[in-house]
Design an enzyme around this catalytic site. Structure first.
Site, PDB file in Angstrom:
ATOM      1  N   ARG A 230       0.839  -1.191   0.000  1.00 21.87           N
ATOM      2  CA  ARG A 230       0.000   0.000   0.000  1.00 21.87           C
ATOM      3  C   ARG A 230       0.878   1.247   0.000  1.00 21.87           C
ATOM      4  NH1 ARG A 230      -3.433  -2.678  -1.654  1.00 21.87           N
ATOM      5  NH2 ARG A 230      -5.527  -3.106  -0.843  1.00 21.87           N
ATOM      6  N   GLU A 259      -3.422   6.990  -7.999  1.00 22.29           N
ATOM      7  CA  GLU A 259      -3.719   5.911  -8.931  1.00 22.29           C
ATOM      8  C   GLU A 259      -3.199   6.274 -10.319  1.00 22.29           C
ATOM      9  OE1 GLU A 259      -4.948   2.788  -8.749  1.00 22.29           O
ATOM     10  OE2 GLU A 259      -4.779   3.014  -6.588  1.00 22.29           O
ATOM     11  N   HIS A 278       0.306  -0.565 -10.292  1.00 25.07           N
ATOM     12  CA  HIS A 278      -0.512  -1.409  -9.416  1.00 25.07           C
ATOM     13  C   HIS A 278      -0.970  -2.675 -10.152  1.00 25.07           C
ATOM     14  CE1 HIS A 278      -3.194  -0.999  -5.579  1.00 25.07           C
ATOM     15  NE2 HIS A 278      -2.578  -2.160  -5.659  1.00 25.07           N
TER      16      HIS A 278
END
Length: 312
Positions: A230, A259, A278
């Protein structure tokens, strides 16, 4: 009818959708991060399947029939589990479904940074010298000391892979347990002795920014940080400063605080930082396993059983 309604936010493997529809459940979809559409389409749903979008605790009032939030993934810091419990809503996740995929990406990031793969690729594309340039001198993974912060299923799979490379593994977690090949050490010992540190813990108020100025000052100057967990675990400003000032050597990040990372971010276009968008769990195999575990919990719920992968 609401008791047979499932709403899926974002993507879910077709195998899950087929199992739901063949069982007679009514399935609807909305895009990830589209709050308005989610609340509209899921207004009478008994089950909502979430991807990365955060579930706002204020949504419970708008979703009176909701009885299960199924997280399509392992981390659940984006789901208000305590509030869900108060509203009589189950919360589940899919533990272990992406463990191999994320562990393999962690190794990929380690090797990419150690062997300066990004710089080497750029050098070739620029038409620079191709034979053993001194600026691209890398390091072996064999013999390196790898510190794993956290020891869940991803870290355990990573430990197996690293053992095969001939690396030495140190492990830190709050509760000591038997390791496969590694050695349990204190947090400060892990920081001081590791050539590479890989993060495998959830983001909580206690772990937020755990890799900060103080932590980087305790690490080796040749150390590399790997984060497939994370973004909140790492103080990104402190990370860039630590690399720029030679306190550590580099980083491989599969998650950042954005993001879509801002083009002005100092994390970008940095020779010693490798970033992937990611993709840790983004394999065909892990998507299938994730869908299977989502289905297992949802069908348990509809069959009036406690969901197998419940978190509350």
């Amino acid at each position: 009818m609401s008791e047979k309604r499932i709403h899926i936010v974002g993507d879910l493997h077709e195998v899950a959708i087929q199992k739901f529809t063949s069982a007679g459940y009514d399935v609807s979809h909305s895009l990830n991060y589209d709050e308005k559409k989610l609340l509209s389409l899921a207004s009478d749903a008994a089950v909502i399947i979430m991807t990365d979008m955060a579930f706002d605790k204020n949504w419970f009032d708008a979703l009176p029939n909701l009885k299960l939030i199924a997280r399509r993934g392992v981390g659940y810091d984006n789901i208000p589990v305590e509030s869900a419990t108060k509203h009589g809503v189950w919360v589940t996740n899919t533990p272990g479904a992406n463990a191999i995929a994320v562990a393999e990406l962690a190794v990929t990031l380690i090797l990419t940074v150690l062997r300066k793969v990004n710089q080497a690729t750029n050098s070739v594309q620029k038409g620079e010298a191709l034979t053993y340039p001194a600026s691209l001198m890398g390091h072996n993974l064999s013999g390196k000391i790898i510190g794993l912060i956290g020891y869940g299923q991803i870290a355990q799979n990573l430990e197996k892979i690293l053992h095969g490379f001939g690396a030495h593994v140190l492990v830190y977690r709050r509760t000591k347990r038997e390791t496969l090949y590694g050695q349990f050490v204190s947090y400060d010992t892990l920081l001081a002795q590791s050539d590479i540190i890989s993060l495998h813990i959830p983001a909580t108020p206690e772990t937020s920014g755990i890799l900060n100025h103080e932590a980087f000052s305790k690490m080796k100057t040749n150390a590399i940080l790997i984060n497939t967990a994370r973004a909140a675990l790492v103080d990104e400003e402190a990370l860039v400063e630590a690399i720029n000032t030679g306190k550590i050597a580099g980083a491989g990040l599969d998650t950042t605080s954005y993001e879509t990372i801002k083009t002005a971010s100092p994390l970008l276009n940095h020779d010693q930082i490798v970033i992937t968008p990611h993709i840790g769990a983004n394999t065909v195999e892990s998507e299938y396993l994730t869908a299977e575990k989502v289905v297992a919990s949802v069908l348990d719920f509809f069959n009036n059983q406690k969901p197998i992968y419940r978190l509350n």
